[in-house]
Enzyme design. Structure first.
Site, PDB file in Angstrom:
ATOM      1  N   CYS A   1       8.919   0.425  -2.379  1.00 58.59           N
ATOM      2  CA  CYS A   1       8.249  -0.889  -2.296  1.00 58.59           C
ATOM      3  C   CYS A   1       7.434  -1.040  -1.015  1.00 58.59           C
ATOM      4  CB  CYS A   1       9.257  -2.030  -2.447  1.00 58.59           C
ATOM      5  SG  CYS A   1      10.480  -2.184  -1.116  1.00 58.59           S
TER       6      CYS A   1
ATOM      7  N   HIS B   1      13.292  -6.151  -0.243  1.00 52.79           N
ATOM      8  CA  HIS B   1      12.168  -5.816  -1.126  1.00 52.79           C
ATOM      9  C   HIS B   1      10.889  -6.501  -0.656  1.00 52.79           C
ATOM     10  CE1 HIS B   1      10.396  -4.267  -4.771  1.00 52.79           C
ATOM     11  NE2 HIS B   1       9.981  -5.456  -5.146  1.00 52.79           N
TER      12      HIS B   1
ATOM     13  N   HIS C   1       4.110  -4.942  -7.542  1.00 59.04           N
ATOM     14  CA  HIS C   1       5.118  -4.303  -6.678  1.00 59.04           C
ATOM     15  C   HIS C   1       5.636  -3.004  -7.294  1.00 59.04           C
ATOM     16  CE1 HIS C   1       9.049  -5.831  -8.753  1.00 59.04           C
ATOM     17  NE2 HIS C   1       8.074  -5.818  -9.622  1.00 59.04           N
TER      18      HIS C   1
END
Length: 315
Positions: free
Chosen positions: A214, A267, A279
């Site tokens: 991420c 995240h 993402h």
């Protein structure tokens, strides 16, 4: 941010993608292929199942990755391993750059004079082949691999790579002058580049177009427009400009924390507009654009940061 330090050996990566390991004993049997002097990410990915990929994270085996030609500083050698820091990847773990271990065989001493070229060829396809003079493929490299240009014509760009001279097909690279590296992009530019990677499988520690994690995805899409941001989500959430969650714009980074936003950050994704996010989710999934409404992310959203500038851009 790039630091200078005199007490180190400078080396550059000589494989398409070098993995930065937590310790010399981190690699498992299935990872041996990634340690070779001719390491190929595609070959490694072929032998890993999802559980083995998940273990890279859960067992804290991998820290990050580097691309062909990127610089490391060696602090010490441990048998066949180099303990290094990566000056281009800012981290709270070491103020000089991201720390970890890389096999010595994947590093080479650069010829300093060669590495100060005025022009650089930057790969702008997901992957591109580097060829030798006989038009034989040498290696497949990732998006954003950047190598010094020797000369160029309409069809080929002749470049220096750490082990010699190679050629890119012109349409696979953008040739940039050193001073062009200051050109920036808007939030929409970031999103436009990021969209090209929808469908690319997630890879923990990933910093190449063979698989991003991420924060690696966030880091590299910013890097494509010459914005330097930290490597990890926790560090990324502390930099840039704070953006109120009711004033988000395309290209802003969204951060998510455990305990419905009150715990530690785990995240990061890009705000896509219309309450959507672009993402790289987690192992077993691929880069995607999702609606935030009704998802766990909606509850965990805790902060947003902007690293791009509204006054600059190519659009």
């Amino acid at each position: 941010m790039t630091h200078t330090n005199q007490n180190h050996e400078k080396r550059v990566v000589r494989v398409p993608v070098a993995t930065l390991w937590t310790a010399p004993d981190s690699p498992r049997e299935a990872d041996q292929i990634s340690l070779q002097a001719s390491a190929s990410m595609k070959d490694w990915l072929k032998v890993l199942d999802d559980d083995q990929k998940r273990e890279l994270c859960d067992e804290n085996l991998v820290q990050s990755q580097l691309l062909l030609g990127e610089e490391v500083w060696i602090d010490e050698r441990v048998a066949d391993w180099a303990k290094v820091v990566v000056p281009s990847q800012a981290s709270m773990k070491d103020k000089r750059g991201y720390p970890g271990y890389i096999p010595v065989s994947q590093l080479v001493k650069p010829k300093e004079a060669d590495w100060h070229s005025e022009k650089w060829a930057v790969v702008h396809k997901k992957q591109a082949w580097l060829y030798n003079g006989a038009e034989e493929a040498l290696m497949e490299v990732s998006y954003l691999t950047s190598l010094p240009v020797i000369e160029e014509n309409d069809t080929l760009v002749k470049v220096l790579y750490p082990d010699g001279v190679g050629y890119f097909v012109s349409e696979d690279v953008l040739v940039q002058k050193k001073e062009d590296k200051k050109a920036k992009g808007t939030g929409k530019d970031l999103i436009r580049s990021g969209e090209a990677f929808v469908g690319l499988p997630y890879f923990w520690g990933g910093m190449s177009a063979f698989g991003y994690d991420c924060s690696g995805f966030a880091y590299n899409i910013h890097k494509a427009f010459h914005y330097e941001i930290p490597r990890d989500a926790t560090d990324q959430a502390k930099g840039g400009k704070n953006v109120p969650l009711n004033d988000l714009q395309m290209g802003d980074l969204l951060f998510f924390a455990y305990e419905e936003g009150k715990g530690s950050i785990h995240h990061v994704g890009f705000y896509y507009g219309d309450n959507k996010m672009l993402h790289s989710p987690n192992v077993g999934k691929s880069i995607e654009i999702i609606d935030l409404e009704g998802t766990v992310y909606e509850k965990e959203l805790c902060v947003a940061r902007r690293y791009w500038s509204e006054t600059e851009g190519s659009s």
